[in-house]
Enzyme design. Structure first.
Site, PDB file in Angstrom:
ATOM      1  NE  ARG A 108      13.644 -43.791 -11.585  1.00 36.66           N
ATOM      2  CZ  ARG A 108      12.867 -44.701 -12.180  1.00 36.66           C
ATOM      3  NH1 ARG A 108      13.412 -45.615 -12.971  1.00 36.66           N
ATOM      4  NH2 ARG A 108      11.562 -44.725 -11.991  1.00 36.66           N
ATOM      5  CE  LYS A 149       9.276 -48.447 -17.458  1.00 40.37           C
ATOM      6  NZ  LYS A 149       9.311 -47.787 -16.155  1.00 40.37           N
TER       7      LYS A 149
HETATM    8  C1  PLP Z   1       8.646 -48.422 -15.280  1.00 36.19           C
HETATM    9  C2  PLP Z   1       8.095 -47.851 -14.049  1.00 36.19           C
HETATM   10  C3  PLP Z   1       7.292 -48.631 -13.223  1.00 36.19           C
HETATM   11  C4  PLP Z   1       6.987 -50.078 -13.517  1.00 36.19           C
HETATM   12  O1  PLP Z   1       8.052 -50.885 -13.140  1.00 36.19           O
HETATM   13  P1  PLP Z   1       7.956 -52.469 -13.269  1.00 36.19           P
HETATM   14  O2  PLP Z   1       9.233 -52.941 -12.719  1.00 36.19           O
HETATM   15  O3  PLP Z   1       7.802 -52.768 -14.726  1.00 36.19           O
HETATM   16  O4  PLP Z   1       6.784 -52.914 -12.491  1.00 36.19           O
HETATM   17  C5  PLP Z   1       6.791 -48.054 -12.080  1.00 36.19           C
HETATM   18  N1  PLP Z   1       7.069 -46.785 -11.759  1.00 36.19           N
HETATM   19  C6  PLP Z   1       7.833 -45.997 -12.532  1.00 36.19           C
HETATM   20  C7  PLP Z   1       8.088 -44.604 -12.097  1.00 36.19           C
HETATM   21  C8  PLP Z   1       8.366 -46.502 -13.693  1.00 36.19           C
HETATM   22  O5  PLP Z   1       9.119 -45.711 -14.466  1.00 36.19           O
END
Ligand code: PLP
Length: 355
Positions: free
Chosen positions: A130, A36
């Site tokens: 969250r 992302k």
């Molecule tokens: C963005 C995201 C991650 C990845 O997080 P990082 O800090 O980049 O490792 C993992 N799980 C969810 C649900 C996310 O939205």
């Protein structure tokens, strides 16, 4: 020659990915690589794939289109909206979910369309507040999901350090894996996808604290920046600087540090505060809030101080720098999550891949 630029060092990035895979492999954990942050940049997904990544995650469905032909399991990370259901089922092999209403609608859709059940990972909120159901609600929710024939519950997921900035504890992880065992016993099913968190959970692996039941970590940050938010140190064998930004000096001047005149509000509606440090050498760099997040830009010349800026300008105090900056010089920045996101997303920023 076009600036600003986001420079991706492929060798350093791939090295970070391989180190993360190695750390996890020792604990039988698969890395679900998160795309992302790259806002649909195809080359970044290719780089993951070249490192052997087989599981991909993104929060935005459009981004999957860019690399739909790259082999691997695709997981939607942001709990789907009701209006996305059709695309989620089409584009993703699984999705993280937290709301029973949405899960019911996914099931209904798959049944109506005669599709095979969509795989879901139920998120459990272990304190970050969250997404997800509370641990005490999990069994009730699973009770409902089990009866839905259009979805298949493949596992549970948890997340830390995002909204509530909570750090994963051994107690929370124990609650999480206990839920797995309870569900497996009660329904005589196997939860084969236990998604134990994001980059902030990686330290549990190298500290041998990650429960053996966890077999997935969803990771972006740790591989991108070679660090994580627990210890904030470069992870052994990784690089902090696989990504950097270059922008061009477009004006150099000596002016008072204090604006002149009655203070109103700035371009973004804030009333700024200025410290009077006399006349200073200031450089204006051709990058703005449209392209990046200033707080997350770290000049590699440590003597440069970011003062602020506006939509298209970044203003830096260069008074203490040993370098005599002139118009046309290039300023290099280390990045952080916020700037990485903006830079990848800005169509005004050139993306340069170097070996
Ligand atoms: C963005 C995201 C991650 C990845 O997080 P990082 O800090 O980049 O490792 C993992 N799980 C969810 C649900 C996310 O939205």
């Amino acid at each position: 020659m076009k600036y600003p630029r986001l420079i991706i060092n492929e060798t350093k990035f791939k090295n970070n990915v391989k180190v993360a895979i190695d750390i996890c492999k020792k604990n039988n954990i698969d890395v679900l690589a998160v795309t992302k942050g790259f806002c649909g940049n195809r080359r970044m997904a290719e780089l993951y794939s070249e490192c052997g990544i087989k599981y991909f995650g993104d929060s935005r469905l459009e981004n999957f289109d860019v690399y739909s032909d790259i082999e691997g399991h695709k997981q939607l990370l942001r709990i789907p909206s009701i209006f996305e259901i059709q695309d989620v089922v089409k584009k993703c092999d699984s999705s993280l979910n937290g709301d029973l209403n949405v899960i019911q609608k996914i099931s209904k859709y798959c049944l109506n369309q005669n599709l095979k059940p969509h795989k879901i990972v139920l998120m459990v909120d272990l304190g970050d507040r969250r997404e997800g159901v509370l641990p005490e609600e999990t069994l009730y929710t699973v009770d409902q999901i089990i009866n839905l024939k259009g979805v298949e519950l493949i596992g549970l997921g948890c997340n830390f350090g995002c909204y509530g900035a909570r750090i994963p504890s051994d107690e929370a992880m124990q609650i999480f894996v206990d839920l797995k065992h309870k569900i497996e016993q009660k329904y005589n099913i196997k939860l084969s996808h236990m998604s134990g968190g994001n980059s902030l959970s990686l330290h549990l692996v190298w500290e041998n604290r990650m429960p053996k039941e966890i077999n997935f970590l969803r990771m972006g940050f740790a591989m991108i920046f070679g660090t994580e938010d627990m210890y904030r140190k470069t992870i052994k064998g990784m690089f902090r600087d696989a990504f950097r930004c270059q922008a061009e000096v477009i004006e150099v001047d000596y002016k008072s540090s204090l604006p002149v005149g009655k203070c109103g509000i700035d371009a973004f509606g804030h009333k700024p505060y200025f410290e009077d440090i006399g006349d200073i050498k200031r450089i204006i760099v051709g990058i703005g809030k449209l392209d990046t997040m200033f707080d997350a830009m770290i000049p590699i010349d440590k003597d440069l101080k970011i003062l602020g800026g506006s939509t298209d300008h970044l203003i830096i105090n260069a008074n203490d720098s040993k370098h005599n900056y002139k118009v046309g010089d290039i300023i290099n920045f280390d990045l952080d999550w916020g700037s990485l996101l903006y830079l990848f997303n800005s169509k005004y920023v050139e993306k340069i891949f170097e070996k």
